[in-house]
Design an enzyme around this catalytic site. Structure first.
Site, short mmCIF file in Angstrom:
data_model
loop_
_atom_site.label_atom_id
_atom_site.label_comp_id
_atom_site.label_asym_id
_atom_site.label_seq_id
_atom_site.Cartn_x
_atom_site.Cartn_y
_atom_site.Cartn_z
N TYR A 98 14.94 107.23 -37.48
CA TYR A 98 14.04 108.33 -37.08
C TYR A 98 12.63 107.81 -36.87
O TYR A 98 11.99 108.05 -35.84
CB TYR A 98 14.06 109.41 -38.17
CG TYR A 98 13.26 110.65 -37.84
CD1 TYR A 98 13.80 111.65 -37.04
CD2 TYR A 98 11.98 110.83 -38.36
CE1 TYR A 98 13.07 112.81 -36.75
CE2 TYR A 98 11.25 111.98 -38.07
CZ TYR A 98 11.80 112.96 -37.27
OH TYR A 98 11.08 114.10 -36.98
N SER A 101 6.22 113.24 -34.17
CA SER A 101 6.22 113.48 -35.62
C SER A 101 5.05 112.71 -36.21
O SER A 101 4.56 111.75 -35.60
CB SER A 101 7.52 112.97 -36.23
OG SER A 101 7.41 112.89 -37.64
P1 NAD Z 1 16.25 121.56 -35.41
O1 NAD Z 1 17.37 120.80 -36.00
O2 NAD Z 1 16.20 123.02 -35.56
O3 NAD Z 1 16.10 121.25 -33.85
C1 NAD Z 1 16.64 120.14 -33.19
C2 NAD Z 1 17.32 120.66 -31.94
O4 NAD Z 1 17.77 119.54 -31.15
C3 NAD Z 1 18.57 121.49 -32.29
O5 NAD Z 1 18.54 122.68 -31.53
C4 NAD Z 1 19.72 120.60 -31.85
O6 NAD Z 1 20.85 121.32 -31.42
C5 NAD Z 1 19.07 119.85 -30.70
N1 NAD Z 1 19.78 118.62 -30.38
C6 NAD Z 1 20.21 117.66 -31.23
N2 NAD Z 1 20.82 116.68 -30.55
C7 NAD Z 1 20.77 117.04 -29.24
C8 NAD Z 1 21.22 116.43 -28.05
N3 NAD Z 1 21.88 115.27 -28.08
N4 NAD Z 1 21.00 117.06 -26.87
C9 NAD Z 1 20.34 118.25 -26.83
N5 NAD Z 1 19.89 118.87 -27.93
C10 NAD Z 1 20.10 118.26 -29.12
O7 NAD Z 1 14.93 120.90 -36.03
P2 NAD Z 1 13.41 120.97 -35.58
O8 NAD Z 1 12.62 120.72 -36.77
O9 NAD Z 1 13.14 122.18 -34.78
O10 NAD Z 1 13.28 119.67 -34.66
C11 NAD Z 1 12.80 119.69 -33.34
C12 NAD Z 1 11.98 118.44 -33.08
O11 NAD Z 1 10.82 118.46 -33.92
C13 NAD Z 1 12.70 117.13 -33.37
O12 NAD Z 1 12.42 116.19 -32.35
C14 NAD Z 1 12.08 116.69 -34.68
O13 NAD Z 1 12.09 115.30 -34.84
C15 NAD Z 1 10.66 117.20 -34.50
N6 NAD Z 1 9.93 117.32 -35.77
C16 NAD Z 1 10.32 118.23 -36.72
C17 NAD Z 1 9.59 118.29 -37.90
C18 NAD Z 1 9.96 119.25 -38.99
O14 NAD Z 1 9.40 119.15 -40.10
N7 NAD Z 1 10.85 120.22 -38.77
C19 NAD Z 1 8.51 117.45 -38.12
C20 NAD Z 1 8.15 116.54 -37.14
C21 NAD Z 1 8.87 116.49 -35.97
#
Ligand code: NAD
Length: 268
Positions: A162, A149
């Site tokens: 986080y 991130s």
């Molecule tokens: P999201 O909530 O759609 O995806 C997160 C996924 O992780 C979900 O499918 C959830 O079921 C899964 N998950 C949660 N806990 C888990 C566990 N214990 N074991 C296995 N799976 C698990 O959100 P996203 O935005 O797609 O996030 C994905 C990644 O991207 C994360 O690491 C997040 O920190 C990172 N990220 C997202 C953003 C954003 O703006 N969306 C920005 C920077 C980083």
């Protein structure tokens, strides 16, 4: 994109958001994809269905769905055993699963702190450890990619666990990259800015809140999950064969100190 066809990829948290887009993007390049999920088999199956639809349009590849909580050591071991048994070998691990917990820092419960660190940092470590054990057990090296991130380097008040987890992920990426570079294992991270996914429901579904978020982004808009997924396929491919230990920020300029877009500190 060179050499992804026929490669075997495991994506954690691939039932939604960026993880789903990553799984689909690898499949578009002809890779075999293991779709990990924790809770909703139905959502993971929807990732699989989307991949099958595009494969029917032509193109090789297999896919499988595999349940595991990435923070559980035994569950991670079982997941890797299943994926390697099904595909024969693993070439690329994508540590994507992540959660966040908003709270004023002085009010964070220890259980919430531990849970975020367990999913966002212990999970990537446990999965990377299994992947590296496998990569070292056969010729050919391998690739590990972490979904980090911008908060790897930008502090995030009210999201302390986080922010801390993503800062730790930077060091995990660099330390593993350094330790295993001479054995053909590359370890990199992607640092997204704001992306339209379920984790951001609070503002993606509210036009006013979304405008407010996007007003802080130099590019003027949030990213689509697909714009982040393409950085993962690039880093996994031989096009990135000499890149290791890096975080590529895909953030529309968020890491460029947007407050300095206009001069305010020099008296001009
Ligand atoms: P999201 O909530 O759609 O995806 C997160 C996924 O992780 C979900 O499918 C959830 O079921 C899964 N998950 C949660 N806990 C888990 C566990 N214990 N074991 C296995 N799976 C698990 O959100 P996203 O935005 O797609 O996030 C994905 C990644 O991207 C994360 O690491 C997040 O920190 C990172 N990220 C997202 C953003 C954003 O703006 N969306 C920005 C920077 C980083």
């Amino acid at each position: 994109m060179s050499n992804l066809e026929g490669k075997n990829i495991l994506v954690t948290g691939a039932s939604s958001g960026i993880g789903q887009a990553i799984a689909i993007r690898f499949a578009q390049h002809g890779a075999n994809v293991a779709i990990n999920y924790r809770g909703s088999a139905e959502q993971a199956e929807s990732t699989r269905s989307m991949i099958r639809v595009l494969r029917n349009g032509g193109g090789p590849g297999k896919e499988m769905v595999v349940q595991a909580d990435v923070s559980g050591e035994q569950q991670v071991r079982t997941m890797f055993a299943r994926v390697i048994a099904e595909f024969g070998r693993l070439d690329v691990l994508v540590n994507n699963a992540g959660i966040q917990h908003p709270s004023a820092s002085h009010e964070v419960e220890i259980t919430d702190f531990d849970r975020v660190l367990a999913v966002n940092l212990r999970g990537p470590f446990l999965c990377a450890r299994e992947a590296i054990r496998h990569f070292l057990s056969r010729p050919g090296g391998g690739v590990i990619l972490n979904n980090s991130s911008v908060h790897e380097i930008i502090p995030k008040p009210k999201y302390l666990p986080y922010s801390v987890s993503k800062g730790g992920l930077e060091n995990l990426t660099k330390s593993l990259a350094l330790e295993y570079a001479d054995r053909g294992i590359r370890v990199n991270a992607v640092g997204p800015g704001a992306v339209v996914t379920p984790i951001n429901r609070a503002w993606t579904n509210d036009p006013r809140a979304r405008r407010e978020v996007e007003s802080h982004i130099p590019a003027g808009r949030a990213a689509t999950p697909e714009e982040i997924a393409s950085v993962f396929t690039f880093l996994a491919s031989d096009d990135a064969s000499y890149i290791t230990g890096q975080t590529i920020f895909a953030c529309g300029g968020l890491t460029l100190y947007p407050e300095f877009r206009t001069a305010w500190s020099s008296g001009e």
